[in-house]
Design a protein around this motif. Structure first.
Motif, PDB file in Angstrom:
ATOM      1  N   GLY A  70       0.671  -1.160  -0.103  1.00 48.57           N
ATOM      2  CA  GLY A  70      -0.087   0.055   0.091  1.00 48.57           C
ATOM      3  C   GLY A  70       0.924   1.373   0.081  1.00 48.57           C
ATOM      4  N   ASP A  71       2.067   1.234   0.370  1.00 50.75           N
ATOM      5  CA  ASP A  71       2.905   2.533   0.198  1.00 50.75           C
ATOM      6  C   ASP A  71       3.067   2.931  -1.360  1.00 50.75           C
ATOM      7  N   ILE A  72       3.480   4.236  -1.251  1.00 50.48           N
ATOM      8  CA  ILE A  72       3.664   4.637  -2.510  1.00 50.48           C
ATOM      9  C   ILE A  72       5.479   4.909  -2.558  1.00 50.48           C
ATOM     10  N   ALA A  73       5.914   4.472  -3.928  1.00 50.50           N
ATOM     11  CA  ALA A  73       7.449   4.567  -4.013  1.00 50.50           C
ATOM     12  C   ALA A  73       7.714   6.002  -5.044  1.00 50.50           C
ATOM     13  N   LEU A  74       8.377   6.659  -4.851  1.00 55.06           N
ATOM     14  CA  LEU A  74       8.969   7.944  -5.718  1.00 55.06           C
ATOM     15  C   LEU A  74      10.164   7.883  -5.948  1.00 55.06           C
ATOM     16  N   ALA A  75      10.613   7.939  -7.360  1.00 53.33           N
ATOM     17  CA  ALA A  75      11.824   7.786  -7.789  1.00 53.33           C
ATOM     18  C   ALA A  75      12.210   8.994  -8.676  1.00 53.33           C
ATOM     19  N   TYR A  76      13.427   9.273  -8.747  1.00 49.83           N
ATOM     20  CA  TYR A  76      13.565  10.741  -9.512  1.00 49.83           C
ATOM     21  C   TYR A  76      15.288  10.707  -9.767  1.00 49.83           C
ATOM     22  N   GLY A  77      15.642  11.183 -10.665  1.00 46.08           N
ATOM     23  CA  GLY A  77      17.101  11.484 -11.303  1.00 46.08           C
ATOM     24  C   GLY A  77      17.489  12.635 -10.347  1.00 46.08           C
ATOM     25  N   TRP A  78      18.688  12.844 -10.186  1.00 45.85           N
ATOM     26  CA  TRP A  78      19.564  13.771  -9.310  1.00 45.85           C
ATOM     27  C   TRP A  78      20.511  14.494 -10.252  1.00 45.85           C
ATOM     28  N   ARG A  79      20.074  15.619 -10.673  1.00 39.95           N
ATOM     29  CA  ARG A  79      21.293  16.145 -11.976  1.00 39.95           C
ATOM     30  C   ARG A  79      22.001  17.286 -11.359  1.00 39.95           C
ATOM     31  N   SER A  80      22.307  16.988 -10.020  1.00 42.24           N
ATOM     32  CA  SER A  80      23.440  17.952  -9.390  1.00 42.24           C
ATOM     33  C   SER A  80      24.580  17.030  -8.895  1.00 42.24           C
ATOM     34  N   PRO A  81      25.845  17.290  -8.714  1.00 44.42           N
ATOM     35  CA  PRO A  81      26.695  16.699  -8.493  1.00 44.42           C
ATOM     36  C   PRO A  81      26.259  16.286  -6.701  1.00 44.42           C
ATOM     37  N   PRO A  82      26.685  15.010  -6.416  1.00 43.70           N
ATOM     38  CA  PRO A  82      26.841  13.753  -7.354  1.00 43.70           C
ATOM     39  C   PRO A  82      25.973  13.099  -7.853  1.00 43.70           C
TER      40      PRO A  82
END
Length: 211
Positions: free
Chosen positions: A129-141
């Motif tokens: 029932g949880d929600i997973a959120l994923a995303y790219g990170w475009r700052s170093p690192p």
């Protein structure tokens, strides 16, 4: 509006009903503003349901590439990729909106505003029932990050860093599925120092370890 700027984001809600979340060009033609559209006849015709947030400023600003999920109470939760200018400096982030009236109107949640330097998110409903959120990170690192919500997007865990070995900002656009064993597989495009060109990569991670 002069153009549509679509990225795959839709929910099948019946034999002939699909609600989709896209972006259109701004009034004067620049990128862009997100909106909700719907078909009730299997795609023969489409109707505009509502704009997701206000139109960004014409001088510089955009709202594009939504990632949307239907909540347990029937509301929609959508993370929108944003760009804008603050104190003369450009900034890029993702921010969440909720609609409680089938996509006609939307309000901005205060948290989390994630300053990831410009990369769309993906939302995945997990088996528990949880929600997973994923995303790219475009700052170093440079890399890929994730969070979990146990309360339908009202609060989120601290970031879990899935990887930080990117060679440049040119990465991201993730998609996540959950395997039968409970682990998540997040797929994205990536740029690694060992590879001259960008390529499709993935990370397998356990969402239970975030808490």
């Amino acid at each position: 509006r002069p153009a549509l700027l679509a990225r795959t984001d839709y929910i099948v809600e019946g034999p002939k009903r699909i609600t989709a979340f896209v972006a259109a060009a701004k009034t004067k033609g620049d990128e862009g503003q997100t909106l909700c559209i719907r078909t009730e006849d299997g795609g023969v015709t489409w109707e505009q349901v509502g704009w997701i947030g206000a139109e960004p400023p014409e001088d510089y600003g955009y709202a594009i590439m939504p990632a949307t999920i239907r909540l347990k109470d029937g509301n929609y939760l959508s993370f929108v990729r944003r760009g804008g200018r603050f104190d003369g400096k450009k900034s890029w982030w993702i921010e969440p909106y909720v609609s409680s009236d089938e996509g006609k109107s939307w309000y901005l949640l205060k948290e989390p505003r994630i300053n990831n330097a410009g990369n769309p998110a993906t939302l995945t409903r997990l088996a528990n029932g949880d929600i997973a959120l994923a995303y790219g990170w475009r700052s170093p690192p440079y890399g890929i990050r994730a969070r979990i919500s146990k309360d339908e997007g009202q609060t989120w865990s601290a970031e879990r860093i899935l990887r930080t070995d990117g060679a440049s900002w040119d990465i991201g656009y993730p998609r996540t599925i959950q395997r039968p064993d409970g682990k998540c597989v997040t797929v994205y495009y990536y740029h690694h120092p060992d590879q001259k060109e960008r390529y499709i990569s993935s990370t397998i991670w356990n969402p239970a370890r975030i808490f």
